[in-house]
Design a protein around this motif. Structure first.
Motif, PDB file in Angstrom:
ATOM      1  N   UNK A 152     -38.379 -43.786  -4.327  1.00  9.63           N
ATOM      2  CA  UNK A 152     -37.299 -43.905  -5.315  1.00  9.63           C
ATOM      3  C   UNK A 152     -36.114 -44.624  -4.674  1.00  9.63           C
ATOM      4  N   UNK A 153     -35.799 -44.270  -3.429  1.00  7.85           N
ATOM      5  CA  UNK A 153     -34.741 -44.971  -2.709  1.00  7.85           C
ATOM      6  C   UNK A 153     -35.045 -46.447  -2.543  1.00  7.85           C
ATOM      7  N   UNK A 154     -36.318 -46.775  -2.298  1.00  7.77           N
ATOM      8  CA  UNK A 154     -36.711 -48.189  -2.193  1.00  7.77           C
ATOM      9  C   UNK A 154     -36.535 -48.902  -3.526  1.00  7.77           C
ATOM     10  N   UNK A 155     -36.862 -48.223  -4.623  1.00  6.40           N
ATOM     11  CA  UNK A 155     -36.690 -48.828  -5.947  1.00  6.40           C
ATOM     12  C   UNK A 155     -35.220 -49.137  -6.201  1.00  6.40           C
ATOM     13  N   UNK A 156     -34.342 -48.191  -5.853  1.00  2.00           N
ATOM     14  CA  UNK A 156     -32.906 -48.440  -6.021  1.00  2.00           C
ATOM     15  C   UNK A 156     -32.465 -49.632  -5.175  1.00  2.00           C
ATOM     16  N   UNK A 157     -32.979 -49.708  -3.961  1.00  2.00           N
ATOM     17  CA  UNK A 157     -32.601 -50.807  -3.074  1.00  2.00           C
ATOM     18  C   UNK A 157     -33.127 -52.149  -3.579  1.00  2.00           C
ATOM     19  N   UNK A 158     -34.360 -52.180  -4.101  1.00  2.00           N
ATOM     20  CA  UNK A 158     -34.915 -53.425  -4.647  1.00  2.00           C
ATOM     21  C   UNK A 158     -34.070 -53.926  -5.812  1.00  2.00           C
ATOM     22  N   UNK A 159     -33.685 -53.015  -6.694  1.00  2.00           N
ATOM     23  CA  UNK A 159     -32.857 -53.420  -7.832  1.00  2.00           C
ATOM     24  C   UNK A 159     -31.498 -53.935  -7.366  1.00  2.00           C
TER      25      UNK A 159
END
Length: 292
Positions: free
Chosen positions: A189-196
């Motif tokens: 989930x943290x990676x998803x936030x970072x990708x966005x």
């Protein structure tokens, strides 16, 4: 090649270099049985979220992640880890000053000799992963590579997948996309936030991120033919059909999630270039946020 893309392509090398910090990272970031808080702003906050999930998942102890600007000393922690590439971000420094006496404080940074050094008891210095670009890429992923090694993950496959992500085709033509949704689960989930965030910073494009199953609880309403819904990690395959039913392009692959983030970084840069933007000069952003 711009500095941002150069740094994106350097990541398998910097991930391997985190091995030089293995002993110190294990000592300061594993700390079995202790209660740990991880602080950061922006990218570093999202990295903190992933670290908290990884540490608890490894059975090492209770771990919280808090945006540094929102830190209030209500709970007791044995140690606090502050992630700050520059070592100068005002909100991180202010949070460290509010840490109760007797709590061990650790900085994870890319630069020595900055104000964060005077506020911490120990430092993990990833100077080999420092960046010229305002938009962070290799520093946060190197921090996560270091942490995963400290928590028992072999990096051989991760590094191989990182190289594969650099050679892979982009999952969609940037010309066909103006809205991205990144989905993750657990530590991704943290990676998803970072990708966005990379898409917003580099390409000034509409990008969202959610815990995967929450996609059905509202966010799907804005997905359409020019949306790209991108899964990071073990996202339930049923969400692909939900996205396709909304008309969206769907991407998932079998790479390690850290390598999936590398591919997302590449897409963010490609989208910026398609829009005539220079990712090395993101709008309204600076390397470090310094407040009066």
């Amino acid at each position: 090649m711009n500095s941002t893309l150069t740094e994106v392509f350097s990541q398998p090398v910097t991930w391997r270099q985190t091995g030089t910090l293995a002993e110190a990272a294990n000592r300061e970031l594993a700390a079995p049985g202790e209660r740990m808080l991880v602080l950061g702003c922006g990218t570093s906050w999202f990295v903190a979220q992933s670290i908290a999930e990884l540490r608890e998942g490894a059975g090492l102890g209770e771990t919280d992640a808090v945006c540094a600007s929102e830190y209030v000393p209500r709970r007791r922690y044995d140690r606090v880890v502050a992630i700050t590439r520059s070592g100068t971000s005002t909100e991180v420094l202010d949070a460290l000053r509010r840490i109760p006496a007797g709590t061990r404080r650790i900085a994870v940074t890319a630069v020595r000799g900055e104000p964060v050094d005077d506020l911490t008891d120990a430092r993990l210095l990833l100077d080999f992963a420092d960046e010229r670009s305002v938009v962070q890429t290799r520093f946060p992923t190197s921090v996560l590579a270091m942490v995963r090694r400290a928590y028992g993950k072999s990096l051989d496959g991760v590094i191989a997948d990182g190289a594969a992500a650099l050679a892979a085709s982009l999952p969609a033509d940037p010309e066909a996309v103006d809205h991205l949704v990144f989905l993750g689960t657990g530590w991704t989930v943290g990676l998803a936030h970072e990708a966005a965030l990379k898409v917003r910073e580099a390409a000034q494009a509409h990008a969202e991120s959610y815990p995967a199953m929450d996609f059905r609880h509202g966010p799907v309403a804005v997905a359409g033919a020019r949306s790209l819904v991108w899964s990071l990690g073990d996202v339930p395959p049923s969400l692909d059909e939900t996205a396709r039913a909304a008309g969206a392009i769907v991407h998932r692959d079998d790479l390690d999630p850290l390598a999936q983030l590398v591919l997302a970084q590449r897409f963010a840069v490609a989208l910026a270039e398609h829009r005539g933007l220079d990712p090395d000069r993101p709008r309204l952003l600076t390397r470090s946020v310094l407040l009066a």
